[in-house]
Structure formats: structure tokens, C-alpha cells
Design a protein around this motif. Structure first.
Motif, PDB file in Angstrom:
ATOM      1  N   GLU A 639       0.882  -1.230  -0.026  1.00 35.70           N
ATOM      2  CA  GLU A 639       0.063   0.000  -0.158  1.00 35.70           C
ATOM      3  C   GLU A 639       1.177   1.287   0.041  1.00 35.70           C
ATOM      4  OE1 GLU A 639      -2.243  -1.141   3.529  1.00 35.70           O
ATOM      5  OE2 GLU A 639      -3.616  -2.048   2.180  1.00 35.70           O
ATOM      6  N   ARG A 640       1.347   1.714  -1.168  1.00 34.39           N
ATOM      7  CA  ARG A 640       2.424   2.472  -1.383  1.00 34.39           C
ATOM      8  C   ARG A 640       1.811   3.899  -1.131  1.00 34.39           C
ATOM      9  NH1 ARG A 640       4.861   1.740  -6.935  1.00 34.39           N
ATOM     10  NH2 ARG A 640       2.716   1.044  -7.400  1.00 34.39           N
ATOM     11  N   TYR A 641       0.558   4.109  -1.475  1.00 37.64           N
ATOM     12  CA  TYR A 641      -0.006   5.535  -1.118  1.00 37.64           C
ATOM     13  C   TYR A 641      -0.561   5.883   0.233  1.00 37.64           C
ATOM     14  CZ  TYR A 641       0.755   6.451  -5.917  1.00 37.64           C
ATOM     15  OH  TYR A 641       1.348   6.503  -7.112  1.00 37.64           O
ATOM     16  N   SER A 642      -0.083   6.844   0.793  1.00 38.36           N
ATOM     17  CA  SER A 642      -0.354   7.191   2.182  1.00 38.36           C
ATOM     18  C   SER A 642      -1.228   8.572   2.175  1.00 38.36           C
ATOM     19  CB  SER A 642       0.766   7.532   3.114  1.00 38.36           C
ATOM     20  OG  SER A 642       0.362   8.094   4.298  1.00 38.36           O
ATOM     21  N   TYR A 643      -2.278   8.439   2.793  1.00 39.63           N
ATOM     22  CA  TYR A 643      -3.202   9.600   2.698  1.00 39.63           C
ATOM     23  C   TYR A 643      -3.317  10.361   4.007  1.00 39.63           C
ATOM     24  CZ  TYR A 643      -4.659   8.589  -1.831  1.00 39.63           C
ATOM     25  OH  TYR A 643      -4.335   8.484  -3.280  1.00 39.63           O
ATOM     26  N   VAL A 644      -2.987  11.373   4.392  1.00 32.49           N
ATOM     27  CA  VAL A 644      -2.722  12.224   5.724  1.00 32.49           C
ATOM     28  C   VAL A 644      -3.679  13.169   5.584  1.00 32.49           C
ATOM     29  CG1 VAL A 644      -0.798  13.179   7.093  1.00 32.49           C
ATOM     30  CG2 VAL A 644      -0.091  11.413   5.458  1.00 32.49           C
ATOM     31  N   LYS A 645      -4.182  13.331   6.597  1.00 25.97           N
ATOM     32  CA  LYS A 645      -5.215  14.230   7.135  1.00 25.97           C
ATOM     33  C   LYS A 645      -4.757  15.026   8.250  1.00 25.97           C
ATOM     34  CE  LYS A 645      -9.864  15.735   7.085  1.00 25.97           C
ATOM     35  NZ  LYS A 645     -10.534  15.739   5.651  1.00 25.97           N
ATOM     36  N   ILE A 646      -4.769  16.373   7.878  1.00 25.72           N
ATOM     37  CA  ILE A 646      -3.956  17.458   8.659  1.00 25.72           C
ATOM     38  C   ILE A 646      -5.149  18.182   9.497  1.00 25.72           C
ATOM     39  CG2 ILE A 646      -1.837  17.581   7.023  1.00 25.72           C
ATOM     40  CD1 ILE A 646      -3.126  20.081   6.167  1.00 25.72           C
ATOM     41  N   ALA A 647      -4.792  18.898  10.512  1.00 25.76           N
ATOM     42  CA  ALA A 647      -5.890  19.336  11.420  1.00 25.76           C
ATOM     43  C   ALA A 647      -6.406  20.493  11.005  1.00 25.76           C
ATOM     44  CB  ALA A 647      -5.104  19.577  12.811  1.00 25.76           C
ATOM     45  N   GLY A 648      -5.815  21.174   9.909  1.00 20.78           N
ATOM     46  CA  GLY A 648      -6.219  22.473   9.386  1.00 20.78           C
ATOM     47  C   GLY A 648      -5.474  23.384   9.630  1.00 20.78           C
ATOM     48  N   GLY A 649      -5.473  24.801   9.330  1.00 15.27           N
ATOM     49  CA  GLY A 649      -4.618  25.889   9.548  1.00 15.27           C
ATOM     50  C   GLY A 649      -3.446  25.693   8.505  1.00 15.27           C
ATOM     51  N   ASN A 650      -2.319  26.284   9.006  1.00 17.61           N
ATOM     52  CA  ASN A 650      -1.089  26.128   8.377  1.00 17.61           C
ATOM     53  C   ASN A 650      -0.700  24.834   8.091  1.00 17.61           C
ATOM     54  OD1 ASN A 650       1.375  27.018   7.158  1.00 17.61           O
ATOM     55  ND2 ASN A 650       2.248  27.835   9.027  1.00 17.61           N
ATOM     56  N   PRO A 651      -0.453  24.553   6.947  1.00 20.02           N
ATOM     57  CA  PRO A 651      -0.012  22.941   6.705  1.00 20.02           C
ATOM     58  C   PRO A 651       1.437  22.473   6.790  1.00 20.02           C
ATOM     59  CG  PRO A 651      -0.466  24.088   4.475  1.00 20.02           C
ATOM     60  CD  PRO A 651      -0.887  25.003   5.875  1.00 20.02           C
ATOM     61  N   ARG A 652       2.207  23.776   6.831  1.00 20.97           N
ATOM     62  CA  ARG A 652       3.478  23.779   6.833  1.00 20.97           C
ATOM     63  C   ARG A 652       4.269  22.714   7.951  1.00 20.97           C
ATOM     64  NH1 ARG A 652       7.385  26.538   4.091  1.00 20.97           N
ATOM     65  NH2 ARG A 652       5.961  27.926   3.492  1.00 20.97           N
ATOM     66  N   PRO A 653       3.758  22.955   9.155  1.00 25.39           N
ATOM     67  CA  PRO A 653       4.195  22.037  10.379  1.00 25.39           C
ATOM     68  C   PRO A 653       3.919  20.640  10.018  1.00 25.39           C
ATOM     69  CG  PRO A 653       3.199  24.119  11.174  1.00 25.39           C
ATOM     70  CD  PRO A 653       2.903  24.149   9.758  1.00 25.39           C
ATOM     71  N   ALA A 654       2.832  20.301   9.547  1.00 24.85           N
ATOM     72  CA  ALA A 654       2.521  18.985   9.218  1.00 24.85           C
ATOM     73  C   ALA A 654       3.571  18.151   8.063  1.00 24.85           C
ATOM     74  CB  ALA A 654       1.097  18.656   8.905  1.00 24.85           C
ATOM     75  N   ILE A 655       3.844  19.288   7.056  1.00 26.75           N
ATOM     76  CA  ILE A 655       4.469  18.502   5.705  1.00 26.75           C
ATOM     77  C   ILE A 655       5.981  18.544   6.136  1.00 26.75           C
ATOM     78  CG2 ILE A 655       5.475  19.568   3.574  1.00 26.75           C
ATOM     79  CD1 ILE A 655       2.813  20.954   3.204  1.00 26.75           C
ATOM     80  N   GLU A 656       6.376  19.430   7.043  1.00 30.61           N
ATOM     81  CA  GLU A 656       8.034  19.327   7.772  1.00 30.61           C
ATOM     82  C   GLU A 656       7.916  18.220   8.303  1.00 30.61           C
ATOM     83  OE1 GLU A 656       8.623  23.146   9.652  1.00 30.61           O
ATOM     84  OE2 GLU A 656       8.969  24.140   7.737  1.00 30.61           O
ATOM     85  N   HIS A 657       6.859  17.755   9.183  1.00 26.57           N
ATOM     86  CA  HIS A 657       6.933  16.630  10.224  1.00 26.57           C
ATOM     87  C   HIS A 657       6.994  15.369   9.137  1.00 26.57           C
ATOM     88  CE1 HIS A 657       6.687  13.990  13.715  1.00 26.57           C
ATOM     89  NE2 HIS A 657       5.437  13.381  12.852  1.00 26.57           N
ATOM     90  N   ILE A 658       6.153  15.374   8.232  1.00 26.15           N
ATOM     91  CA  ILE A 658       6.162  14.182   7.315  1.00 26.15           C
ATOM     92  C   ILE A 658       7.510  14.083   6.478  1.00 26.15           C
ATOM     93  CG2 ILE A 658       5.220  13.339   5.067  1.00 26.15           C
ATOM     94  CD1 ILE A 658       2.699  14.692   5.737  1.00 26.15           C
ATOM     95  N   ARG A 659       8.152  15.140   6.318  1.00 25.28           N
ATOM     96  CA  ARG A 659       9.646  15.259   5.542  1.00 25.28           C
ATOM     97  C   ARG A 659      10.605  14.360   6.699  1.00 25.28           C
ATOM     98  NH1 ARG A 659       9.567  16.525   0.587  1.00 25.28           N
ATOM     99  NH2 ARG A 659       8.092  18.181  -0.281  1.00 25.28           N
ATOM    100  N   LYS A 660      10.491  14.966   7.652  1.00 27.11           N
ATOM    101  CA  LYS A 660      11.148  14.453   8.893  1.00 27.11           C
ATOM    102  C   LYS A 660      11.384  12.958   8.916  1.00 27.11           C
ATOM    103  CE  LYS A 660      12.683  15.085  13.608  1.00 27.11           C
ATOM    104  NZ  LYS A 660      12.337  15.675  14.926  1.00 27.11           N
ATOM    105  N   VAL A 661      10.096  12.531   9.198  1.00 26.87           N
ATOM    106  CA  VAL A 661       9.894  11.293   9.308  1.00 26.87           C
ATOM    107  C   VAL A 661      10.325  10.163   8.137  1.00 26.87           C
ATOM    108  CG1 VAL A 661       8.096   9.284   9.496  1.00 26.87           C
ATOM    109  CG2 VAL A 661       8.130  11.513  11.113  1.00 26.87           C
ATOM    110  N   THR A 662       9.854  10.543   6.793  1.00 31.00           N
ATOM    111  CA  THR A 662      10.364   9.970   5.693  1.00 31.00           C
ATOM    112  C   THR A 662      11.959   9.784   5.633  1.00 31.00           C
ATOM    113  OG1 THR A 662       9.926  11.944   4.445  1.00 31.00           O
ATOM    114  CG2 THR A 662       8.322  10.385   4.414  1.00 31.00           C
ATOM    115  N   ASP A 663      12.415  10.976   5.927  1.00 27.20           N
ATOM    116  CA  ASP A 663      13.893  11.100   5.668  1.00 27.20           C
ATOM    117  C   ASP A 663      14.837  10.170   6.808  1.00 27.20           C
ATOM    118  OD1 ASP A 663      14.024  12.900   3.645  1.00 27.20           O
ATOM    119  OD2 ASP A 663      14.284  14.805   5.048  1.00 27.20           O
ATOM    120  N   GLU A 664      14.055   9.916   7.808  1.00 25.76           N
ATOM    121  CA  GLU A 664      14.565   9.191   8.967  1.00 25.76           C
ATOM    122  C   GLU A 664      14.246   7.517   8.608  1.00 25.76           C
ATOM    123  OE1 GLU A 664      12.944   9.970  12.679  1.00 25.76           O
ATOM    124  OE2 GLU A 664      13.987  11.999  12.699  1.00 25.76           O
ATOM    125  N   LEU A 665      12.942   7.231   7.807  1.00 22.64           N
ATOM    126  CA  LEU A 665      12.672   5.795   7.596  1.00 22.64           C
ATOM    127  C   LEU A 665      12.972   5.556   6.181  1.00 22.64           C
ATOM    128  CD1 LEU A 665       9.031   5.668   9.184  1.00 22.64           C
ATOM    129  CD2 LEU A 665      11.159   5.199  10.256  1.00 22.64           C
TER     130      LEU A 665
END
Length: 815
Positions: A639-665
Motif C-alpha cells: 500500500e504505497r500511497y499514504s493519505y494524511v489528514k492534517i488538522a487544518g490551519g497552516n499545513p507547513r508544520p505537518a509537511i515538515e514533520h512528514i519530511r522529517k519522518v520519511t528522511d529517517e525511515l
């Protein structure tokens, strides 16, 4: 020639406004004509570069639901290929796995190696023979080995620079962490060795400049039911295609019925791009109607520009007739004067062509233009278009110059000296027809632009059946999807900016090739799009249930061996249509029963409201979402496609967190993260680009029409100066005079509006046929188009007439 050139320079200096207006009008017309012709040629020459194109056919089958599709099981393909002596080579590909999917690849190993997201295709060796690969290094024999790889010349340079790529490894970061896993029933090599380099194919062909890895000879030869493979055949002659399919069906009809196949056909490659895309086919398709419309608009713009030239040339008649009369007195014949006037027109037209050529050259460096067209403006390879446009410029110059030449030289000397210009009834009708032609075209094109806008707005407002807001689509590597999806989800949920994470085996909304299954329900055979998802996927996408329940976490529990599914309303109603109301009274009665996927029962636990999982060009098709425990039903597919629901508002923190996790994993893997809205927009990118092009063309056409009106107003004023002065003496106000000058043009506009309604209505309806879901044809749009043209015309006439209406009558009556 020298005298003609001097005469042209004199005209440019003496009549600057009219000549520059004509020059710019023709230049833009030729510019647009060249650009559109290059685009139309790009569309119509799709696959034309392929060797033996007329002998290549795509193999397709009709299932027992009456729908043609392109996918086959591997043994079905090989059985067909072996049955005919007319097949010279067979190109088999497994594009359900790789087509339209970019993999992470690198020329080095480890997280520090530079990775690229590149197209990967799996093919048999004969694929290169069918499509005429030109090998410039190595050999296609490398595809006989599991680790062999073919790369394009540009790809080799990208990965290895100027080094010799033959024998060098290419690592797939896509499969990192998935060593030893079976994906789609197949195993993949951790590294592939470049064994051949082929010359790049043009952009407008179905053969991609991709990384090609092998389909081995015995691959999936025991599975007669899984249709993962696609095939194009190189026939000995075009005529042998029908002979081959007829004989095969005569010998194998009963055999094929056991696999729910009612018919087989070979469709010419030349018919595919502008033809109907069959089920499960991911190859690119074009829209012949929209392409032809663009070319038709280009022809209309040339016509409008020529009419403008004629109008502006005739508008100069009162000024030029005096000098023409003097030349007559000095001994010049009408034939000589007409020849110079036509040559003058020819010179302006040719000059406009070369100016247009310069603009095309400059536009080729404008990325916005290239992005809108979808390809570069390559003048070298389109030299024939330039030659034809030059000939068109020559013909246009002669044609546009002949009527003004005869008209200007037809005035008696007395009229020229007295400046008393009157039009004959025939000449007045001709002028009205010219301006009428421009009004009809302008109103029709404005209607078209308005409906392009309305259709795009309609598509954006259609209820898709799910909530696309605040959803990010993140594509993981296969290795991460197989081994680290649960860890990926838990790490993302550590962020307060992320409310939910779910997974899908393919893109949820896409026109790419997707998984279709044939299944049985109470002895009846059906087909539907089949998408594996995690249990919280429907909730994340806010998919509405109309019967039964949604997925539960227990459906994925390790001890659960029962696969479950939820069906779309369309899928449920298609099943119910085969039964009487006594047998199946309501679709809700299907909840708790099972469909049979081959021999595996999949329990129906719910039915959901329809969702548009493909673009709105296509009719809604049946869909099922399934889930099961790990290591059970179909869970070998990552299941290669992940769908991520963000809480709303400024999406930048969520995107930065996703990038941080993917860089580690997934270190070194170029993870793709974008808003789900962006993925949806990609479905309509080509249509929107062509819509933008049509809009620009239409506005330019309207502008050119107004230039023609401008020229006519100039002529009208020169012929009616004394009439205007007399009216002012008799008490007419400036407003009344302006209304008098506007009224004739407005009457023509209204008559042309009536004429343009059926033309525009027909064109809009034909264009909307390419959409399965389309905006209604509103009457008010036609009225708005009339108002736009009337207002623009009135402003043009008033702007040019105001000075004449305000002039002192004595200055005009004194002559």
C-alpha cells in the motif's frame, strides 16, 4: 522589385497607424497559426516516429459484460502469439506494476547517493523489435537476464554523466527493505546492470524514455486468471491482423468463454491515440475534437486578420485616392497602380510572417507557453509548417490586396479632388458582410470562452463523493510500504498537526491503469475497479455509507482470515440489475453476502455512496474497496500511497514533520508529498491547458475584430464629415450623433448574434460531448456574449467618433 520596396517604405512612413495596425494584426495571426499548427501536428503525429507503425496492433479482448479491455493473463497472451504465423514479434509489458509510476533510482548505493524519481517499465525483449529501439550501445539481449536493464541516452547521461554506462549498476531505492519479498507475485532485483542504451524517442509517442527491466520467459505462466499483462504485435502486414483474430476466435471461442472472454481484436496503433481508451489501458490518449477546434480557430483568426487588412486598406481610400489620381494624370495605368498596391499588400504580409517567426522563436524560451502547450515549439522539425505558413502569407497578401487595389483605383478623378466619397449599394453590402463575418466569429468565440470557464467551474464544484480538503497524498517506496507502514503511521500521528493516516495500494483518484477484477455473485459474472485500503481509509476520506457498516480495525487483525469489502452504489445496483425483486429486493440485502474473487469469498459488509475515482471525462464505473489481514487475501501488494489528514490551519508544520519522518525511515528516497487537490488537478491539466489556449485565441480574435471595426469607423467618418456638420447645424446633439454612428454597427451586431446562436450552440454541444459530466447549455451565456461584443463595439466606435462629433461644423462646411 526596388521600386516596390521603396513604395512599401513610403507607405510605412506616410500611413503609419494603418500600416502598423495591419502589420501587427497579420503578425499575431501568423504567430498563432504557426503555434497552433505545431501543436496540432504534435497531436496528429503521435506515434508517427515509430518504425513499421502501420503494422503494429494492440491486442484487446471483450469481456462478457460487453466492454473492451487491454489486459490479459500471461498464458492467454502467449497462447494467442503462438497461434498465428503472421506475428513477427510481440511486445509484452506489465504496466499495471510500473506504467505511469516513478520509482526511486540511483547510480550509487546508500542514503547519500543522489536519487531520482524515474519511469520504469517491465518488458519482454521483443518489445524493442516491435517499437524499433535504436541501440547506440550494448544490446537488448541484456533483457534475457533477470538483472538486465535498458536505458535511454538521456537517462544514461543523467545517471552516469559522460562515463560509459554499459555494465554499471542502477540501484532501486524503491525496493530497499523489501529484499526477498514477493510484490504483485513477482520478485525484483536489488540492483540492475545496464546492458544497453537506446536513442531517445520523441515526446509524442507511447514509448517512454524510461528504465526498462525484463519480463522473464516463464513469468506467471501458470496463472490464467490474473490480467497483469498488455501486448502490442508486429504483424507481417496490416491485412493479416483481421485474418489472425478471425481464425483464433473460430478455434478458441469455447475455450475463451471459460475465462469470460467473448471476443478478441487487434486495433491498429494509429487508431489508439485519438480512439476510445479501453478499460485498464494506461496509454496516453488525445482529444481529436479539441485539437480540430484549435486548428479551426486558427483558420478563423487568419480570416479575421485578412478582413481587417481589407477594411483598414479601404479606410485609407479617401486619403490615398488623391495621390493615385495624380499618378494616373502622370500616365500610370490602372493595371500598373493595382499591381503596385497588391505588391504593397504582399510586402506587408511577408514582413508580418517574418515578424511572427521571430516571435515564435522568442516564445520557445517562455516556460509558461511551453507548459500550456505541453511541448516545445521546435521550428527545425516543423519546417514544413513554416513553409506552408509562408505560402499562406503570400496568398493572403495577394488576396487581401486585390479588393482594395481595385476599389481605390475605381474612383473618378472628380471625386478624388472633391473628397466626396460615396459607396455604391453593392459596396455597402460587401462592407456589411465583412464586418458581419467578424461579428459572427467574435460572438461565437466569446460564447465558447464562457462555456470553457463554466465547464471548468462545474468540474471543480461536482460532488466527488469524498472530502478532499486538508488531505495530503504521500507516495512511499515499496520497501517502506511493505515493512514500515505501521511505524510510518505511528510516527506521523505524534504530530498534533496530523489527525489521521491511511493507506491505499494505488492512487485513489487517477486515470492511470488500475486494478479491475472479474468476480462472481450468485452465479453471475461482473467486473469492478478493486482497491485495497487500510480500515480507516473510508473514514479519512469521509466516504458516506448507505447500507451496512464501514471497515473495522478487527478486519485487519492477524487472526482474521475473512477478507471483507464495501461496494459503491453503482457496483451494488449493477449486481442487483441481474436479479428480480423477489431474488434481491434491495441493495441493502447484499450486506452479509459474499462475492467470489476466483475461489476466494470476500464478504460484503457495507455499501457506500458513489465516489468519482476517475476524471469526469469518464462515466462512473463500479468500485469496491477491500481490506484483509496481513499475509492473507491480496496483501502481498504494497500500500504505497499514504493519505494524511492534517488538522487544518497552516499545513507547513505537518509537511515538515512528514519530511522529517520519511528522511529517517526511507533515507535517500525522494518522497513525493502534495495536496490531494493537486493530484485531482492533474487529471484535467491537458484539458485546462487547451482551454487556456482557446481562451487566449478567442480574446485575440475579438481584439482583431475590433481593429476591423476601428478601420470601418475611420472610413465612415471620412465619408460623413459634412453630414455630421449639417446635423449639428440643424440642432443635433453630440449624443444623437454618436448614437447615429453607433446604431449601424449595433444593428449588424444584433443580426449577427441571431446568426451565431445555432453555430455557437452546435460547437458548444460538440465540445461538451468529451465530458461525461458537463455544465448545462445556458441561454444567458449567449446574451452575455452579445452584451460583451456590443459594449466593446460601442466603446470602439465612440472613442473614434467623439472628436468628429465635437468638431466645429464651420470647419467642415467651409470646404
Amino acid at each position: 522589385m526596388q521600386s516596390t520596396f521603396k513604395n512599401l517604405l513610403y507607405v510605412l512612413k506616410r500611413y503609419k497607424l494603418a500600416t502598423v495596425t495591419n502589420l501587427l494584426g497579420l503578425s499575431f495571426a501568423f504567430l498563432l497559426f504557426i503555434v497552433i499548427c505545431i501543436h496540432v501536428s504534435h497531436e496528429y503525429s503521435f506515434d508517427a516516429s515509430l518504425t513499421n507503425r502501420e503494422k503494429i496492433f494492440q491486442l484487446e479482448n471483450m469481456r462478457n459484460d460487453g466492454i473492451w479491455e487491454a489486459n490479459f493473463s500471461r498464458p492467454q497472451l502467449e497462447r494467442f502469439i503462438a497461434a498465428s504465423p503472421y506475428i513477427e514479434a510481440a511486445a509484452v509489458t506489465n504496466n499495471l506494476v510500473c506504467s505511469s509510476i516513478r520509482f526511486g533510482v540511483s547510480a550509487g548505493k546508500g542514503p547519500d547517493a543522489l536519487s531520482y524519481m524515474e519511469q520504469v517499465e517491465r518488458i519482454t525483449q521483443e518489445y524493442t523489435k516491435v517499437f524499433g529501439f535504436e541501440l547506440i550501445a550494448g544490446s537488448s539481449d541484456c533483457l534475457k537476464r533477470p538483472e538486465g536493464m535498458l536505458v535511454s541516452e538521456s537517462m544514461a547521461r543523467k545517471l552516469f554523466g559522460e562515463e560509459n554506462p554499459i555494465g554499471k549498476p542502477v540501484y532501486f531505492s524503491e525496493f530497499a527493505g523489501a529484499e526477498g519479498s514477493i510484490i504483485y507475485g513477482l520478485s525484483f532485483e536489488p540492483a540492475y546492470i545496464v546492458g544497453g542504451v537506446f536513442r531517445d524517442f520523441p515526446e509524442n509517442t507511447r514509448v517512454k524514455n524510461a528504465l526498462y527491466i525484463p519480463i522473464m520467459e516463464k513469468e506467471m505462466m501458470e496463472d490464467w486468471n490474473t490480467g497483469l499483462y498488455y501486448c502490442c504485435l508486429l504483424m507481417s502486414s496490416p491485412e493479416s491482423a483481421s485474418v489472425t483474430t478471425e481464425k483464433y476466435m473460430a478455434d478458441s471461442r469455447d475455450f475463451l468463454k471459460d475465462f469470460a472472454i467473448d471476443d478478441i481484436r487487434l486495433r491498429p496503433l494509429s487508431d489508439l491515440y485519438f480512439g476510445q481508451q479501453v478499460r485498464a489501458d494506461a496509454a496516453p490518449v488525445g482529444n481529436k475534437l479539441r485539437t480540430n477546434m484549435l486548428f479551426f480557430i486558427a483558420i478563423l483568426i487568419i480570416g479575421i486578420a485578412l478582413v481587417n487588412y481589407i477594411n483598414l486598406s479601404i479606410a485609407l481610400a479617401p486619403i490615398r485616392t488623391k495621390s493615385i489620381t495624380i499618378q494616373k494624370v502622370l500616365g500610370s495605368s490602372d493595371a500598373t497602380l493595382r499591381k503596385y498596391l497588391v505588391l504593397e499588400s504582399l510586402g506587408v504580409s511577408i514582413l508580418a510572417f517574418f515578424f511572427a517567426l521571430l516571435l515564435v522563436f522568442l516564445l520557445n524560451n517562455v516556460q509558461w507557453i511551453i507548459g500550456m502547450l505541453g511541448h516545445p515549439l521546435d521550428l527545425y522539425s516543423n519546417w514544413k509548417i513554416l513553409v506552408w505558413t509562408f505560402l499562406l502569407a503570400v496568398g493572403s497578401g495577394i488576396l487581401a490586396g486585390m479588393y482594395p487595389a481595385f476599389y481605390i483605383t475605381s474612383f473618378p478623378p472628380v471625386m478624388a479632388l472633391n473628397k466626396s466619397f460615396t459607396l455604391s449599394d453593392r459596396a455597402k453590402i460587401t462592407r456589411k458582410l465583412l464586418i458581419g463575418f467578424q461579428f459572427v466569429i467574435s460572438i461565437t468565440l466569446v460564447v465558447g470562452v464562457l462555456f470553457v470557464f463554466l465547464q471548468n467551474k462545474y468540474i471543480g464544484n461536482v460532488d466527488l463523493g469524498f472530502n478532499k480538503e486538508n488531505v495530503l497524498e504521500v507516495r512511499l517506496s515499496m520497501g517502506a510500504a511493505l515493512k514500515k507502514s505501521e511505524l510510518f503511521k505511528s510516527r506521523l500521528l505524534e504530530s498534533p498537526d496530523i489527525s489521521n493516516v491511511s493507506f491505499s495500494e494505488f492512487k485513489f483518484v487517477s486515470d492511470e491503469s488500475r486494478s479491475f477484477i472479474g468476480y462472481n455473485y450468485r452465479g453471475q459474472h461482473y467486473y469492478m475497479s478493486w482497491l485495497g485500503v487500510s480500515t480507516d481509509f473510508p473514514e479519512l476520506m469521509d466516504i458516506k455509507m448507505i447500507a451496512g457498516r464501514n471497515f473495522r480495525p478487527s478486519d485487519e487483525a492477524p487472526d482474521n482470515t475473512q477478507a471483507v469489502c464495501i461496494l459503491s452504489e453503482t457496483a451494488a445496483r449493477e449486481i442487483a440489475s441481474r436479479f428480480t425483486t423477489e431474488e434481491l429486493g434491495d441493495i441493502s440485502e447484499m450486506v452479509g453476502t459474499s462475492i467470489m474473487d476466483n475461489d476466494v469469498p470476500v464478504r460484503i459488509v457495507g455499501i457506500f455512496e458513489d465516489v468519482h475515482y476517475e476524471s469526469l471525462y469518464k462515466e462512473l464505473r463500479p468500485m469496491g474497496l477491500w481490506t484483509s489481514a496481513k499475509d492473507h487475501y491480496r496483501r502481498s501488494v504494497p500500500e504505497r500511497y499514504s493519505y494524511v489528514k492534517i488538522a487544518g490551519g497552516n499545513p507547513r508544520p505537518a509537511i515538515e514533520h512528514i519530511r522529517k519522518v520519511t528522511d529517517e525511515l526511507i533515507p535517500g528516497y525522494p518522497v513525493d508529498i502534495h495536496f490531494f487537490d493537486t493530484a485531482l488537478d492533474e487529471l484535467y491539466s491537458k484539458s485546462q491547458r487547451q482551454g487556456t489556449l482557446v481562451t487566449i485565441l478567442c480574446f485575440l480574435a475579438v481584439f482583431l475584430s475590433l481593429v476591423g471595426v476601428f478601420g470601418l469607423v475611420i472610413f465612415e467618418l471620412q465619408g460623413r464629415e459634412k453630414e455630421i456638420a449639417v446635423r449639428k447645424v440643424l440642432g443635433s446633439t453630440v449624443r444623437q450623433i454618436l448614437w447615429m454612428l453607433n446604431s449601424s454597427f449595433l444593428r449588424i451586431a444584433i443580426v449577427c448574434f441571431v446568426i451565431s446562436i445555432p453555430v455557437a450552440y452546435y460547437g458548444v454541444n460538440v465540445w461538451l460531448q468529451s465530458f461525461a459530466y458537463k455544465t448545462p447549455v445556458y441561454l444567458w451565456v449567449f446574451l452575455v456574449a452579445l452584451v460583451i461584443i456590443v459594449v466593446l463595439t460601442a466603446l470602439t466606435v465612440t472613442f473614434q467618433s467623439y472628436r468628429a462629433a465635437m468638431a466645429n461644423p464651420a470647419s467642415k462646411l467651409g470646404h
